[in-house]
Design a protein around this motif. Structure first.
Motif, PDB file in Angstrom:
ATOM      1  N   GLY A 146      48.365  13.429  18.588  1.00 16.53           N
ATOM      2  CA  GLY A 146      46.909  13.424  18.502  1.00 16.53           C
ATOM      3  C   GLY A 146      46.267  14.312  19.558  1.00 16.53           C
ATOM      4  N   THR A 149      47.031  18.000  18.629  1.00 21.24           N
ATOM      5  CA  THR A 149      46.249  18.406  17.465  1.00 21.24           C
ATOM      6  C   THR A 149      44.785  18.597  17.832  1.00 21.24           C
ATOM      7  OG1 THR A 149      47.765  17.144  16.053  1.00 21.24           O
ATOM      8  CG2 THR A 149      45.672  17.818  15.084  1.00 21.24           C
ATOM      9  N   ALA A 150      44.279  17.747  18.730  1.00 21.67           N
ATOM     10  CA  ALA A 150      42.878  17.841  19.142  1.00 21.67           C
ATOM     11  C   ALA A 150      42.567  19.139  19.858  1.00 21.67           C
ATOM     12  CB  ALA A 150      42.522  16.655  20.044  1.00 21.67           C
ATOM     13  N   SER A 151      43.611  19.832  20.335  1.00 22.31           N
ATOM     14  CA  SER A 151      43.373  21.110  21.011  1.00 22.31           C
ATOM     15  C   SER A 151      42.691  22.115  20.096  1.00 22.31           C
ATOM     16  CB  SER A 151      44.695  21.695  21.517  1.00 22.31           C
ATOM     17  OG  SER A 151      45.559  21.982  20.427  1.00 22.31           O
ATOM     18  N   ALA A 153      40.306  21.485  17.940  1.00 24.55           N
ATOM     19  CA  ALA A 153      38.868  21.230  18.047  1.00 24.55           C
ATOM     20  C   ALA A 153      38.348  21.642  19.415  1.00 24.55           C
ATOM     21  CB  ALA A 153      38.586  19.753  17.804  1.00 24.55           C
ATOM     22  N   THR A 154      39.139  21.379  20.453  1.00 21.36           N
ATOM     23  CA  THR A 154      38.709  21.739  21.799  1.00 21.36           C
ATOM     24  C   THR A 154      38.582  23.247  21.943  1.00 21.36           C
ATOM     25  OG1 THR A 154      39.854  19.789  22.634  1.00 21.36           O
ATOM     26  CG2 THR A 154      39.194  21.420  24.248  1.00 21.36           C
ATOM     27  N   ASP A 286      35.717  15.744  17.262  1.00 23.83           N
ATOM     28  CA  ASP A 286      37.064  15.736  16.719  1.00 23.83           C
ATOM     29  C   ASP A 286      38.107  15.519  17.804  1.00 23.83           C
ATOM     30  OD1 ASP A 286      38.841  16.152  14.369  1.00 23.83           O
ATOM     31  OD2 ASP A 286      39.596  17.741  15.669  1.00 23.83           O
ATOM     32  N   LEU A 287      37.830  15.992  19.019  1.00 21.91           N
ATOM     33  CA  LEU A 287      38.726  15.701  20.138  1.00 21.91           C
ATOM     34  C   LEU A 287      38.891  14.192  20.293  1.00 21.91           C
ATOM     35  CD1 LEU A 287      40.331  16.624  22.641  1.00 21.91           C
ATOM     36  CD2 LEU A 287      38.185  16.605  23.911  1.00 21.91           C
ATOM     37  N   THR A 290      40.558  12.765  16.660  1.00 19.01           N
ATOM     38  CA  THR A 290      41.969  13.063  16.415  1.00 19.01           C
ATOM     39  C   THR A 290      42.870  12.373  17.429  1.00 19.01           C
ATOM     40  OG1 THR A 290      41.349  15.193  15.472  1.00 19.01           O
ATOM     41  CG2 THR A 290      43.642  14.924  16.112  1.00 19.01           C
ATOM     42  N   THR A 291      42.438  12.292  18.694  1.00 20.23           N
ATOM     43  CA  THR A 291      43.217  11.543  19.687  1.00 20.23           C
ATOM     44  C   THR A 291      43.297  10.074  19.296  1.00 20.23           C
ATOM     45  OG1 THR A 291      42.524  13.082  21.430  1.00 20.23           O
ATOM     46  CG2 THR A 291      43.435  10.963  22.125  1.00 20.23           C
ATOM     47  N   ALA A 344      41.624  14.672  11.908  1.00 17.40           N
ATOM     48  CA  ALA A 344      42.230  13.365  12.173  1.00 17.40           C
ATOM     49  C   ALA A 344      43.376  13.079  11.219  1.00 17.40           C
ATOM     50  CB  ALA A 344      41.164  12.272  12.070  1.00 17.40           C
TER      51      ALA A 344
END
Length: 428
Positions: A146, A149-151, A153-154, A286-287, A290-291, A344
Motif C-alpha cells: 500500500g 503503491t501510494a507513491s 499518487a504522491t 489517494d496516499l 491506498t495505504t 486503492a
C-alpha cells in the motif's frame, strides 16, 4: 555499507523498511515522469499545432509499454536482481526525458515518450512494488504494498502543481529537464542502499520464521520465464478476471483521469495550475486511501474490498460531468471520493494474485495483470482523446468509464475465494 547500516539499525526497525523508502522514491520519480504528458498536452497543442488525438497516441503507446514491460521486468529482477534492473530503467528515463526537450515532430514524441519512457516506467512500476513486498515481507506485506503503491499518487501531489506552474511561466521544455534530473538523482540511492534480498545483509524477511529459506536469484532466460508464467496463468479463470478487472482500473485512472483531467478542466475555464492542484489534492487523498487499502487487504476479504472500490469509482466518474456545474460541492466532492479510491485497488489485487499463484510466481503473473491495466489505460487515453476531438467534450468518455467500473465491481466477486495463511491476529 548496506550490511553495516542493517547492523546499526537492528533492534529498532527492519532494514526492509529502508528498502521500502528508497523504492518509494524510485516509484515517486517514475510517477512524476508519467504525469508529465498531462501537463504538456495543451502547450504542445499550442506550440506545434498537434491535435489532442495525436498527442494521445504517444501517451497511449507509453501506457501500453508501461504495462507490457512489467512481466519481463519482474522476470529480469528475479534473474539479474532488483538493483541492476532498476538502475538501467532510471538511466533510460533520465536520458529519454532529457532528449524530449529537443523534439519537434509527433514521431519523436511517440519514440521518446511512447517507447523509451514507456519502457522505463514499466520497470519502475507496481511490479517492482510487488517484487519488493514479496521478497522483503512475510507479515505486513499488504501495508508495504500500500505504501509503495501510494507513491504514484504522491508523485502527482509533488510534481504536478510545480510542473504546471513552470509550464505556464516558462514553457514545457524546462519541465522535462527537471524530471530527467530527478531520475538521475534517485539512481545512486538505489546503487548504495538497496540489497538484492534480506540474506544479503544477514536478515530474514519481516516477520519470517527462523527456518525461512532465503530468496535466491533465478536461473534461465527472463523472457522464457515471463512467457512460461503467462502460459501457466492463462489456464486459470481467476487470472482473466484479475486481468480484465485491472484493465478497467487502468482505463478509469491513468488512461482517462490521469491523462485528460487537466485538459478537461480547461474546457470549463479552469487553468492548468488549478487543474493540476485538483489532481494533487486527489493524490493526497489517494496516499491515504491506498495505504489504508494495504492495511485492510491484510485483514479483510480482498474481493469484497475490490467490489466497493470499483463501484464507488464508477459512481464518481458518472457524476463527474455534472460536478463542474456546482460552484462549491461539485469538484471537491468528486475529488474526495475518486481520490480516496484512485489506486486503492492495487493492494487487494496483489493479495489475490499471491493467493492464487503463490509467492514465487506472483510478481511475474502480476506483471501480466498490470499489462492488462496499462492496455486499459492506453485504450482509454486514445478513446477519450478521440471522443473529445469528435464531440467537443468529455461527457461520453466519463459515462463510459464509470459504466465499465460498475461492471468491474461485479466481475471481481466471481474470483474464487481462497484461504491463504494470514498473520496471527488478522481477521478473515
Amino acid at each position: 555499507m548496506k550490511a553495516a547500516l542493517a547492523r546499526r539499525i537492528d533492534g529498532r526497525f527492519h532494514y526492509g523498511w529502508i528498502v521500502v523508502g528508497v523504492i518509494f522514491l524510485v516509484l515517486l520519480a517514475s510517477a512524476g515522469i508519467r504525469a508529465t504528458p498531462s501537463v504538456m498536452m495543451v502547450p504542445l497543442e499550442h506550440d506545434f499545432g498537434w491535435s489532442r488525438a495525436t498527442i494521445s497516441l504517444a501517451i497511449s503507446v507509453n501506457l501500453a509499454l508501461y504495462g507490457l514491460t512489467g512481466p519481463f521486468a519482474a522476470a529480469a529482477m528475479q534473474r539479474f536482481g532488483i538493483r541492476p534492473t532498476v538502475m538501467v530503467a532510471l538511466l533510460l528515463l533520465a536520458s529519454g526525458t532529457a532528449l524530449s526537450s529537443l523534439m519537434t515532430a509527433p514521431w519523436q514524441m511517440v519514440l521518446i515518450w511512447g517507447v523509451m519512457v514507456g519502457g522505463g516506467t514499466g520497470v519502475a512500476a507496481v511490479t517492482l512494488a510487488a517484487t519488493v513486498s514479496n521478497r522483503w515481507f512475510h507479515t505486513h506485506r499488504g501495508l508495504a504494498m500500500g505504501i509503495l503503491t501510494a507513491s504514484s499518487a504522491t508523485g502527482q501531489m509533488v510534481f504536478l502543481p510545480i510542473m504546471a506552474a513552470i509550464t505556464e511561466n516558462y514553457g514545457w521544455r524546462p519541465v522535462v529537464l527537471i524530471v530527467a534530473a530527478v531520475a538521475a538523482i534517485v539512481l545512486p540511492l538505489v546503487a548504495i542502499l538497496v540489497p538484492e534480498r534480506p540474506g544479503s545483509v544477514g536478515l530474514r524477511p519481516v516477520g519470517a520464521p527462523e527456518d525461512a529459506p532465503d530468496v535466491q536469484l533465478a536461473h534461465g532466460n527472463p523472457l522464457t520465464a515471463a512467457l512460461s508464467a503467462l502460459r501457466m496463468a492463462a489456464g486459470k479463470r481467476d487470472f482473466w478476471l484479475l486481468f480484465f478487472s485491472f484493465f478497467i482500473c487502468g482505463a478509469s485512472t491513468n488512461g482517462y483521469i490521469g491523462t485528460h483531467f487537466i485538459a478537461m478542466c480547461g474546457d470549463y475555464g479552469i487553468s492548468e495550475v488549478k487543474g493540476a492542484g485538483i489532481l494533487a489534492a486527489m493524490g493526497i487523498l489517494d496516499l491515504i486511501g491506498t495505504t489504508a487499502s494495504g492495511w485492510l487487504s491484510d485483514r479483510y476479504n480482498s474481493r469484497v474490498l475490490l467490489f466497493w472500490y470499483y463501484g464507488l469509482r464508477g459512481l464518481s466518474l458518472i457524476y463527474l460531468p455534472y460536478a463542474f456545474g456546482f460552484d462549491f460541492f461539485g469538484i471537491p466532492l468528486f475529488a474526495l471520493f475518486y481520490g480516496l479510491d484512485w489506486i486503492a485497488t492495487v493492494p487487494p489485487t496483489v493479495r489475490l494474485t499471491t493467493d492464487v499463484f503463490g509467492k514465487t510466481m506472483a510478481p511475474i503473473v502480476f506483471g501480466w495483470i498490470v499489462a492488462g491495466h496499462q492496455l486499459g489505460a492506453a485504450t482509454a487515453a486514445l478513446v477519450a482523446g478521440s471522443l473529445r476531438a469528435t464531440l467537443g467534450n468529455y461527457t461520453m468518455a466519463s459515462m463510459l468509464s464509470g459504466g465499465v467500473c460498475i461492471i468491474g465491481a461485479f466481475m471481481v466477486l466471481r474470483i474464487a475465494p481462497h484461504a491463504p495463511k494470514r498473520p496471527v491476529g488478522a481477521k478473515a
